[in-house]
Every structure is written in C-alpha cells, then in structure tokens.
Design a protein around this motif. Structure first.
Motif, PDB file in Angstrom:
ATOM      1  N   GLY A 275       0.817  -1.213   0.000  1.00  0.00           N
ATOM      2  CA  GLY A 275       0.000   0.000   0.000  1.00  0.00           C
ATOM      3  C   GLY A 275       0.842   1.250   0.000  1.00  0.00           C
ATOM      4  O   GLY A 275       0.520   2.241  -0.667  1.00  0.00           O
ATOM      5  N   VAL A 276       1.962   1.223   0.739  1.00  0.00           N
ATOM      6  CA  VAL A 276       2.856   2.383   0.771  1.00  0.00           C
ATOM      7  C   VAL A 276       3.437   2.650  -0.610  1.00  0.00           C
ATOM      8  O   VAL A 276       3.506   3.798  -1.067  1.00  0.00           O
ATOM      9  N   ALA A 280       2.962   5.780  -3.118  1.00  0.00           N
ATOM     10  CA  ALA A 280       4.129   6.518  -3.585  1.00  0.00           C
ATOM     11  C   ALA A 280       4.024   6.850  -5.065  1.00  0.00           C
ATOM     12  O   ALA A 280       4.361   7.952  -5.505  1.00  0.00           O
ATOM     13  N   VAL A 281       3.550   5.896  -5.859  1.00  0.00           N
ATOM     14  CA  VAL A 281       3.414   6.107  -7.300  1.00  0.00           C
ATOM     15  C   VAL A 281       2.125   6.847  -7.627  1.00  0.00           C
ATOM     16  O   VAL A 281       2.093   7.727  -8.495  1.00  0.00           O
ATOM     17  N   LEU A 282       1.049   6.506  -6.925  1.00  0.00           N
ATOM     18  CA  LEU A 282      -0.274   7.017  -7.276  1.00  0.00           C
ATOM     19  C   LEU A 282      -0.487   8.470  -6.886  1.00  0.00           C
ATOM     20  O   LEU A 282      -1.110   9.243  -7.632  1.00  0.00           O
ATOM     21  N   TYR A 283       0.022   8.876  -5.725  1.00  0.00           N
ATOM     22  CA  TYR A 283      -0.295  10.206  -5.196  1.00  0.00           C
ATOM     23  C   TYR A 283       0.115  11.342  -6.131  1.00  0.00           C
ATOM     24  O   TYR A 283      -0.698  12.222  -6.439  1.00  0.00           O
ATOM     25  N   VAL A 359      -8.186   4.756  -2.204  1.00  0.00           N
ATOM     26  CA  VAL A 359      -9.242   5.721  -1.897  1.00  0.00           C
ATOM     27  C   VAL A 359      -8.714   6.815  -0.977  1.00  0.00           C
ATOM     28  O   VAL A 359      -9.004   8.005  -1.168  1.00  0.00           O
ATOM     29  N   ARG A 360      -7.919   6.442   0.013  1.00  0.00           N
ATOM     30  CA  ARG A 360      -7.337   7.444   0.910  1.00  0.00           C
ATOM     31  C   ARG A 360      -6.432   8.405   0.140  1.00  0.00           C
ATOM     32  O   ARG A 360      -6.470   9.621   0.349  1.00  0.00           O
ATOM     33  N   THR A 361      -5.618   7.868  -0.755  1.00  0.00           N
ATOM     34  CA  THR A 361      -4.755   8.714  -1.574  1.00  0.00           C
ATOM     35  C   THR A 361      -5.574   9.671  -2.426  1.00  0.00           C
ATOM     36  O   THR A 361      -5.227  10.855  -2.578  1.00  0.00           O
ATOM     37  N   ALA A 362      -6.669   9.177  -3.001  1.00  0.00           N
ATOM     38  CA  ALA A 362      -7.533  10.028  -3.819  1.00  0.00           C
ATOM     39  C   ALA A 362      -8.135  11.158  -2.993  1.00  0.00           C
ATOM     40  O   ALA A 362      -8.203  12.306  -3.452  1.00  0.00           O
ATOM     41  N   GLN A 369      -8.587  16.133   3.259  1.00  0.00           N
ATOM     42  CA  GLN A 369      -7.846  15.678   4.428  1.00  0.00           C
ATOM     43  C   GLN A 369      -8.628  15.823   5.735  1.00  0.00           C
ATOM     44  O   GLN A 369      -8.536  14.963   6.609  1.00  0.00           O
ATOM     45  N   PRO A 370      -9.419  16.918   5.933  1.00  0.00           N
ATOM     46  CA  PRO A 370     -10.212  16.993   7.166  1.00  0.00           C
ATOM     47  C   PRO A 370     -11.152  15.805   7.352  1.00  0.00           C
ATOM     48  O   PRO A 370     -11.311  15.301   8.471  1.00  0.00           O
TER      49      PRO A 370
END
Length: 450
Positions: A275-276, A280-283, A359-362, A369-370
C-alpha cells in the motif's frame, strides 16, 4: 497504468529485498536474545517509533500536493521555497521528537511500560530521531518519478544491519550490542535517503535550497499550514493505535507477550508496504489529474489500484492462514510459534487497510484531508476501546482484534466519503485555474465554478 505498475514493481522489488533483509535481521536478533530480551528490544523500537509518529509531520503530503501544481522553470523559485518550508518542518519535528522521547522515558518510563531494563536502550536508540528528516526527500523523489533510485539505493543500511546482527549472534552478544547496531544503521539509512534527494535536486537544477525565501510561502500556497498541521494530527491519531499497540500489550500483559505480538506485527508490515508503494506512485499522478480536473482518468486510475490492492490482500490472507506456522518455526524458532494465531488475525486487518489505500490517496488529492482525519480519529477511538477492554482478558490477541475493528471503521468511512465527494463533484464541477487577478500571489491556484 503500465507505467505505474512498472514503477510499483521497482518499489516492491527494492522494498521486498529491504523488508526481507529487515525481517532476517529481526529473526537473527530474536534467536540471539530470546523472547524476554527481544521483547525489551521490541518495546524500545516501538516506543521510539511511536514518539516519532506522534510528533513528526507527514510533510511529504502537502509538498507533493502543491509541488504537483508547479510545472515548468517559471515556478522554480516557488518550488524551492516550498521545499525549504518542508525541510524546516522536518528538522523542527526531528528535534522535538528526540527531546520528547528522552523526556518521557526519564519522567514517565514505568507508566509507559519502560522499566529499568529498557530505559538505557531507549535513551540510546532515541538518537535516531534527530536524523528522521524524511518528508523532503520523499516528496522530491516521488515528484520526480525516480522510484528506482529510492527502491535500490537504501538497501545498504539494511545489509549492514543484517551482517552486524549475524556477527552478534555468532559472538553471543548481549542486548546492548543489538541496540547500538539498530541505532547506527537506522541513522545511516535516513542520511542516505536525504543524500539521494539532494542529488536529484541538483540534477533538476534546483540548488541553493537554504537560500530560498520563506516569506510569503504560506500566502502563495493557500491551505499549506492547515494541510501540514492536519497531516501531523492525522499521523498522531493513527499512531495511537499503530505504534502504541506493542507498548499497550507490554503494559497490560508482559514483555514476552509484547515480543510475540511484535513478530506477528512485523509480518503484517511487510504486506502494508504494498500500500505504501502504491501510494508513492499514485499520489503524484492523481494530484496532477485532480488539479487538471481530468475526472474520468482520475476515477479509473483509483478504481484500477483499488482492485489490485483488494486481490493482493485476499491472496496474502489465504497464504498466511496456510503457511504461517511452519514459517515461524523455521525462522524465529519454535519458541515463537505461539505468534501464528496473532499473525492470522493481524493479516485480516492489514488486508482491509490495504484495500482502502487508493481511496485514501484520492481523498488527499481532492483536498479532503479533514474528512480523512475525522475517520482516522473515530477508528483510533474504536481501537483504544477494544484494546483496553480485550487485552486484559485474552492477552496479545486483543490487540489484533482491535486492529480489525479499526480497519473496518476506516475502510467503511473512506469509501463513504469518497463516493460522496465524487457525487458532489458531478453535481457542482469545478476547474483548476491560476489566479492572475491584481494583487494575487504569483502562481496561486484556485478552484472556480466551471
């Protein structure tokens, strides 16, 4: 997608070797020390890591989000100022983490599960916190797409650690020897990552970082301070579960239970590295897509990665249930076989957390973020309630059950917020634009109704 998978493959290959080297170092250390002394080392490692997570900032998150919008040489000065801001945040957090770690250990050690036997080790190992300047190098390398550089360039410290631990096993070294080895090699790893980042900046022609002006940086990048502080709060809340769990087991049970739990947890961390690496690539990619409001490609990219993570998570749960007992027997030794049920339940929680990674990265790319912080806060409360209720009854297994509860809350919340955000965007679309109005700061990005 092919390029992303290629980059993820490089990161996974390098991280796989790094994780295997790290796991072998833990196995060698466990064999050398036995469950009790290894439990003290696990508590030392977990305490220091917990302090770092509680105090440090995930400065790479805002650096990537705002840095992804700075394209071309005309934004180079803004980019330098942004990176200098991140560097100062990292250095301040590292210094504060070191002082907090030393202070808490000396004043409240017994209350934190750090007895007289572990205090000396904690004071030595806390030195690594002064060198944990990871936000800037992480952002620089990920934005540049230099994934092979970080994938294979940071294995030296792990190899040195494994070699020294093997020597310690052969010599019959005591606990202090292994603490010093872990301290020195951790510092070498952190410094090597920082060095690689500055090499990349030099390659890009981004020099004299320390001379970049900081005045007005928070005005040029609207929301930078709130994003940075929010990343710290989120990491702090998440760490109350992910990093304090070993300490909680040691406090409510005993060091031996903490050692068994830590072995199971280390195996779960191996899986979470996928996941990390995906993040790293997706964000950087999805941050750029969202800034351009390329919603179709944004949705499909997130969906592809979610499917990949779900399938991988399910496979690893099945493999863990089938092979964890012989794996523990032939690696850590027969005395650690009791960690097998712990590892099984831990892997279920890990697979659930893994499946929500894209989903979190998206959501971070969307500026939500809030909302992510609120979800993490509720999930952490659920973990603490479960852990303090169940660990006294069933021991270390209670911490694994608490992780399953936490993962369920997080996964459900992330999916709900993501769907809601996409639905709102469909009803009220916006486009990213550069605010060139009189008096507006140079390069300020705003969102205007389409």
């Amino acid at each position: 997608m092919r390029t992303r998978l290629f980059n993820i493959g490089h990161l996974l290959t390098g991280n796989l070797f790094g994780s295997l080297i790290g796991m072998l170092a833990f196995v060698v250390t466990a064999r050398a020390l036995g469950p009790t002394d290894y439990g003290i080392l696990a508590l030392t490692y977990s305490y220091t890591r917990a302090v770092e997570r509680l105090v440090s900032f995930q400065s790479w998150q805002p650096l990537i989000k705002y840095g992804a919008e700075l394209q071309g040489p005309e934004h180079r000065d803004d980019y330098r100022s942004l990176l200098k801001f991140g560097l100062f945040v990292d250095m301040s957090a590292a210094t504060m983490a070191y002082l907090v770690s030393i202070g808490l250990a000396l004043l409240f050690g017994p209350l934190l599960g750090i007895g007289d036997a572990a205090l000396k080790q904690v004071l030595i190992y806390s030195t690594v916190l002064l060198f944990q300047i990871n936000g800037l190098p992480t952002a620089v390398i990920r934005l540049a797409g230099r994934f092979r550089l970080v994938a294979y360039g940071t294995l030296v410290g792990g190899l040195v650690r494994l070699a020294l631990c093997t020597i310690g096993l052969a010599m019959g070294a005591d606990l202090l020897f292994f603490v010093i080895v872990w301290t020195v090699t951790q510092i070498v790893g952190a410094l090597s990552l920082l060095f690689l980042a500055f090499v990349e900046l030099r390659r890009q022609g981004v020099g004299d970082l320390l001379r970049a002006p900081l005045r007005g940086v928070t005005t040029r990048f609207k929301g930078l301070v709130s994003f940075t502080v929010g990343s710290n709060v989120e990491l702090t809340v998440r760490s109350s579960a992910n990093e304090l769990d070993t300490l909680i087991v040691g406090m409510l049970a005993d060091p031996t239970a903490a050692g068994l739990y830590h072995v199971a947890k280390r195996m779960g961390r191996l899986v979470l590295q996928l996941g990390v690496q995906v993040q790293a690539v997706l964000y950087p990619d999805v941050a750029r897509l969202w800034a351009r409001r390329a919603l179709g490609e944004f949705r499909s990219t997130v969906l592809q990665m979610e499917i990949l993570l779900i399938v991988f998570g399910l496979m690893l749960v099945a493999l863990t249930f089938l092979g964890i007992r012989p794996l523990l027997y032939w690696t850590a030794g027969p005395q650690f076989a009791a960690a097998a049920p712990l590892a099984m339940v831990q892997m279920v929680a890990v697979a659930m957390l893994l499946s929500g990674g894209a989903v979190r990265t998206a959501l971070l790319s969307m500026g939500r973020q809030p909302a992510v912080l609120k979800i993490v806060f509720v999930a952490a409360i659920a973990f603490q309630i479960t852990a303090f209720s169940v660990i006294p009854l069933i021991g270390a297994m209670g911490a694994n059950i608490a992780h399953v509860v936490m993962a369920t809350v997080m996964l459900t919340g992330l999916i709900a917020v993501y769907r809601s955000a996409l639905a709102k965007e469909a009803l009220h679309p916006t486009i990213a634009a550069v605010d060139d109005s009189p008096g507006a700061p140079s390069g300020t990005v705003t969102a205007r109704p389409a």
